[in-house]
Design an enzyme around this catalytic site. Sequence first.
Site, short mmCIF file in Angstrom:
data_model
loop_
_atom_site.label_atom_id
_atom_site.label_comp_id
_atom_site.label_asym_id
_atom_site.label_seq_id
_atom_site.Cartn_x
_atom_site.Cartn_y
_atom_site.Cartn_z
N GLY A 83 0.82 -1.20 0.00
CA GLY A 83 0.00 0.00 0.00
C GLY A 83 0.86 1.26 0.00
O GLY A 83 0.52 2.26 -0.64
N THR A 84 1.95 1.20 0.72
CA THR A 84 2.84 2.36 0.79
C THR A 84 3.36 2.72 -0.60
O THR A 84 3.31 3.89 -1.01
CB THR A 84 4.03 2.04 1.73
OG1 THR A 84 3.52 1.73 3.03
CG2 THR A 84 5.01 3.20 1.81
N ASN A 125 -7.26 4.40 9.36
CA ASN A 125 -6.83 3.16 9.99
C ASN A 125 -6.87 3.22 11.51
O ASN A 125 -6.99 2.20 12.17
CB ASN A 125 -5.43 2.77 9.51
CG ASN A 125 -4.46 3.92 9.56
OD1 ASN A 125 -4.71 4.99 9.01
ND2 ASN A 125 -3.34 3.73 10.23
N GLN A 184 -7.91 0.35 3.99
CA GLN A 184 -8.69 -0.23 5.11
C GLN A 184 -10.07 -0.71 4.71
O GLN A 184 -10.80 -1.24 5.57
CB GLN A 184 -8.82 0.81 6.24
CG GLN A 184 -7.57 0.98 7.07
CD GLN A 184 -7.17 -0.29 7.82
OE1 GLN A 184 -7.98 -1.20 8.04
NE2 GLN A 184 -5.92 -0.37 8.21
N SER A 207 -3.98 -2.81 -0.26
CA SER A 207 -2.89 -3.66 0.21
C SER A 207 -3.48 -4.99 0.63
O SER A 207 -4.47 -5.03 1.38
CB SER A 207 -2.19 -3.00 1.39
OG SER A 207 -1.18 -3.86 1.87
N HIS A 256 -2.53 -7.37 2.62
CA HIS A 256 -2.42 -7.93 3.97
C HIS A 256 -3.45 -7.36 4.94
O HIS A 256 -3.54 -7.81 6.08
CB HIS A 256 -1.00 -7.83 4.52
CG HIS A 256 -0.55 -6.48 5.00
ND1 HIS A 256 -0.58 -6.13 6.33
CD2 HIS A 256 -0.05 -5.42 4.34
CE1 HIS A 256 -0.08 -4.89 6.47
NE2 HIS A 256 0.24 -4.45 5.27
N THR A 314 9.92 -8.47 -11.82
CA THR A 314 9.19 -9.72 -12.09
C THR A 314 8.05 -9.85 -11.09
O THR A 314 8.21 -9.59 -9.90
CB THR A 314 10.16 -10.91 -11.98
OG1 THR A 314 11.23 -10.67 -12.89
CG2 THR A 314 9.47 -12.22 -12.32
N CYS A 331 2.79 1.39 12.57
CA CYS A 331 3.97 2.04 12.04
C CYS A 331 4.53 3.07 13.01
O CYS A 331 5.63 3.56 12.81
CB CYS A 331 3.64 2.71 10.72
SG CYS A 331 2.68 1.65 9.66
C1 LIG Z 1 -1.62 -0.52 6.26
C2 LIG Z 1 -1.95 0.77 5.58
C3 LIG Z 1 -1.11 1.28 4.57
C4 LIG Z 1 0.20 0.64 4.22
O1 LIG Z 1 0.08 -0.57 3.55
P1 LIG Z 1 1.42 -1.49 3.44
O2 LIG Z 1 1.02 -2.57 2.49
O3 LIG Z 1 1.67 -1.98 4.81
O4 LIG Z 1 2.48 -0.62 2.90
C5 LIG Z 1 -1.48 2.43 3.96
N1 LIG Z 1 -2.61 3.07 4.29
C6 LIG Z 1 -3.45 2.61 5.23
C7 LIG Z 1 -4.70 3.35 5.54
C8 LIG Z 1 -3.14 1.44 5.92
O5 LIG Z 1 -3.96 1.00 6.87
#
Ligand SMILES: *Cc1c(COP(=O)(O)O)cnc(C)c1O
Length: 416
Positions: free
Chosen positions: A74-75, A153, A181, A201, A203, A239, A327
């Site tokens: 996500g970052t 978040n 989120q 993202s 995860h 890749t 974070c």
């Molecule tokens: C977790 C999160 C991110 C970052 O995602 P990553 O895959 O961990 O880099 C960005 N924005 C929000 C709102 C998040 O909750």
Amino acid sequence: MSQDRFYYFDNNATTRIAPEVADAMIPFLRDGWANPSSAYRMAADVHRAVETAREQVSALIRCDPKELIFTSCGTESNNAAIHSALVTQPGRRHVITTAVEHSANINFCEYLKKQGFEVTLLPVESDGSLDLHLLEKSIRPDTAIVSVMLANNETGVLFPVEEIAAICRSKGVLCHTDAVQTPGKLSLDAKSLGVDFLSLSAHKLYAPKGIGLLYVKRRTRYQAYVIGGHQERGRRGGTENVPHIVGFGKAAEMAFAGYASEYQRVKRLRDRMESAILDQIPNSFVNGDRGNRLPNTSNIAFEFVEAEAVLMLLDQVGICASSGSACTTGSLDPSHVLTAMGLTPMRARGCVRFSLGIYNTEEDVDYVLLHLPPIIQRLRDISPLNPAHPDNDSYDIETARLKHEQDLAAATSKAE
Ligand SMILES: *Cc1c(COP(=O)(O)O)cnc(C)c1O
């Protein structure tokens, strides 16, 4: 106290990988390891699996598969959207975002400022909401992009991204939303949101860490952020992370098929837990607009205690929660989200976030309700912040922890 199980209430930090997702990935860790760009037949199945995943994820956010770029997280997606807006419009050197964004935005914008770009961080109201009039007034002729999150978040508060995107369109400015989120929790429709860019993202959606995506609306100009090979139609080199992409696809398919009812259940659990906490613990308050939130998030301020102490005692009994963003855990600074909402640093340091997920049960909530009130009481009894105990000059977490263990041992032996 040995722990035979954990009670996980930190699903906004990351989620457990769904067993079905892990099962879908394994064949691509073991056998389907060919490079999806290769021309031989051995690679064809792997290539097809990536494209199937792309379709599964595009179904979830209702867009064309060609509008998706798989990224590493996500970052990266957030960084890439803002980066692209700046480099494709070199005359525009101003970025608008909000004071409550994820550090993926806040710290990237800090970096941009050092590079000579201008950044406006929009403030929020005490309930975490945005003043759209102010947002509109902040747009300038040299504004390249407005980046606002769909759901926060830390508090779960939702921003009206559809309205914000409409404002941006009327002003001819690109719009990005960090929707990390939201999948599974809200129904998502990239087209009707009207944004140019959207980040996800995997995860946060019961799939592995290290895989994300950026939606780029058709005909929006895009400059790659990771530059290299021709992967992702020339929009991201490197890749493809095939097993993770396959897992992301499976998670998206599961979310699309069935999480609406799951999250209704999660919302009922969250609401029951939150009301019981507020009932049983005096001087506790919910942060953020309770009517306009994600269904799974509860951020609660407990006066006269330090969240770090609460979390440590919760951890002793196997409850995983957090004091905001994973974070920033470890730093003593109060949450930038809560302070932007006007909480004093002292109050912000007493806030705990519980974020539920599809694997939480009624029993998990009962377990929190059993442990949390006495933990808060114990800490308040010794807190120098507590006006009811003005003589407390030491704030000894270790004593509190030991007392809590003794209380629990006594309670258990009584029960036996
Ligand atoms: C977790 C999160 C991110 C970052 O995602 P990553 O895959 O961990 O880099 C960005 N924005 C929000 C709102 C998040 O909750």
